[in-house]
Design an enzyme around this catalytic site. Sequence first.
Site, short mmCIF file in Angstrom:
data_model
loop_
_atom_site.label_atom_id
_atom_site.label_comp_id
_atom_site.label_asym_id
_atom_site.label_seq_id
_atom_site.Cartn_x
_atom_site.Cartn_y
_atom_site.Cartn_z
N CYS A 1 -4.31 -11.00 83.00
CA CYS A 1 -4.74 -9.89 82.17
C CYS A 1 -6.14 -10.25 81.70
O CYS A 1 -6.31 -11.24 80.98
CB CYS A 1 -3.77 -9.76 80.99
SG CYS A 1 -4.35 -8.66 79.69
N CYS B 1 3.54 -12.43 78.07
CA CYS B 1 2.12 -12.69 78.22
C CYS B 1 1.69 -13.66 77.12
O CYS B 1 2.16 -13.54 75.99
CB CYS B 1 1.36 -11.36 78.09
SG CYS B 1 -0.43 -11.55 78.16
N ARG C 1 -5.39 -1.12 79.64
CA ARG C 1 -4.83 -1.08 78.28
C ARG C 1 -5.87 -0.66 77.26
O ARG C 1 -6.93 -1.26 77.13
CB ARG C 1 -4.27 -2.47 77.91
CG ARG C 1 -3.52 -2.48 76.59
CD ARG C 1 -2.67 -3.74 76.43
NE ARG C 1 -1.79 -3.89 77.57
CZ ARG C 1 -1.79 -4.93 78.39
NH1 ARG C 1 -2.61 -5.92 78.21
NH2 ARG C 1 -0.96 -4.98 79.41
#
Length: 347
Positions: free
Chosen positions: A184, A124, A256
């Site tokens: 994300c 990421c 998360r």
Amino acid sequence: MTYAELQRLYQLPFFELLQNARAVHEEHWPENEVQLCTLLSIKTGGCSEDCGYCAQSARYSTGVQSEKLMDTAMVMERAKAARASGSTRFCMGAAWKGVRMGTQKFDQVLDIVRNVSTLGMEVCVTLGELGEEEAKQLKEAGVTAYNHNIDTSPEHYPNVVSTHTFEDRLRTIRHAQDAGMAVCAGGILGLGEGVTDRLRMLEVLANFNPQPESVPINALMAIKGTPMEENGRVDSFEFIRMIAITRIAIPKAKVRLSAGRTQMNKEAQALAFFAGANSIFYGDKLLTAANPRVNEDQELLKELGMTAQAPNPSMDIPEPDFSKPMVPTADGCLVAEEAVHACGCGE
Ligand code: SAM
Ligand code: DTB
Ligand code: SF4
């Protein structure tokens, strides 16, 4: 999901909301699993932007020392250590407004990504603004997910940042999705927003098509020297409510539990996992700020009977739902019709 539905969830009694979120979680995710992600700041400080919460903006005296872009060998050392510690996702952050093709720094990032992507972890990166071409090159180099948070509601965003707009953030997210990277995208609680802003933020995220693959929910770490240094702490129950609503609104995303865990006790974190959080940043440091110590996290997961998720570097990238009406935005991207209205762009 509509704003009214989110509001209805928000108004449920706490345990009823948690029960609903738990049911959605159990339907989509193996119980008791949490993904461990390691963060590394590959280029620290000196950022041109004025995000009011950020330790890395050049506009505030926060005591963060600027550091130049790390070289590939040094990043590889840290990535291998992260893998050895059990992390299955390696997230690299750079304090930039954005990246441009053909620059030395972008070539250097591509080299880093090519190397890290050989290690069998999800890769990421979060580098700020991306154009279409930059996004394609990152995907080709081996990025699995691009992190770009919307951070708050479209309405509150101008109170937090003046050097770029909420629309700019949406455009980058669209470029990342069009290039085939998972996205994300999440936000921060504690930026002086109201409940309406929190729910509006979730409304925008939930209406992305495809929905984000992961949603980081950060609690503001009030950094001395920033305009938000005096902001109060986010209430734990408020935080857990937002985790629960996120789980219900975006069922397939990894939710998360991100910055701010150092301010939460074990019990609050346990409730957040129950409510649907299934990923954490693991390691003593976030980008510049502190994270719980590795041994404390290991202890917590053990106490809760939770295990670390196995590596899945070739994870499925979410597909758009073509049954939803798609409309072009001002810059020619196709987005779900609901998303256009949700983002507040007025189109
Ligand atoms: N420059 C890139 C960008 O703005 O997307 C990447 C780095 S930026 C530090 C990544 C994210 O970290 C921000 O969008 C924000 O959600 C989160 N973040 C930064 N500082 C924070 C703080 N003090 N407390 C909580 N979250 C923070
Ligand atoms: C995210 O949502 N949170 C991480 C990651 N994505 C890049 C960053 C948290 C930064 C916390 C403040 C700091 O370390 O400076
Ligand atoms: Fe720069 Fe990102 Fe920090 Fe904003 S959040 S000041 S863009 S590093």
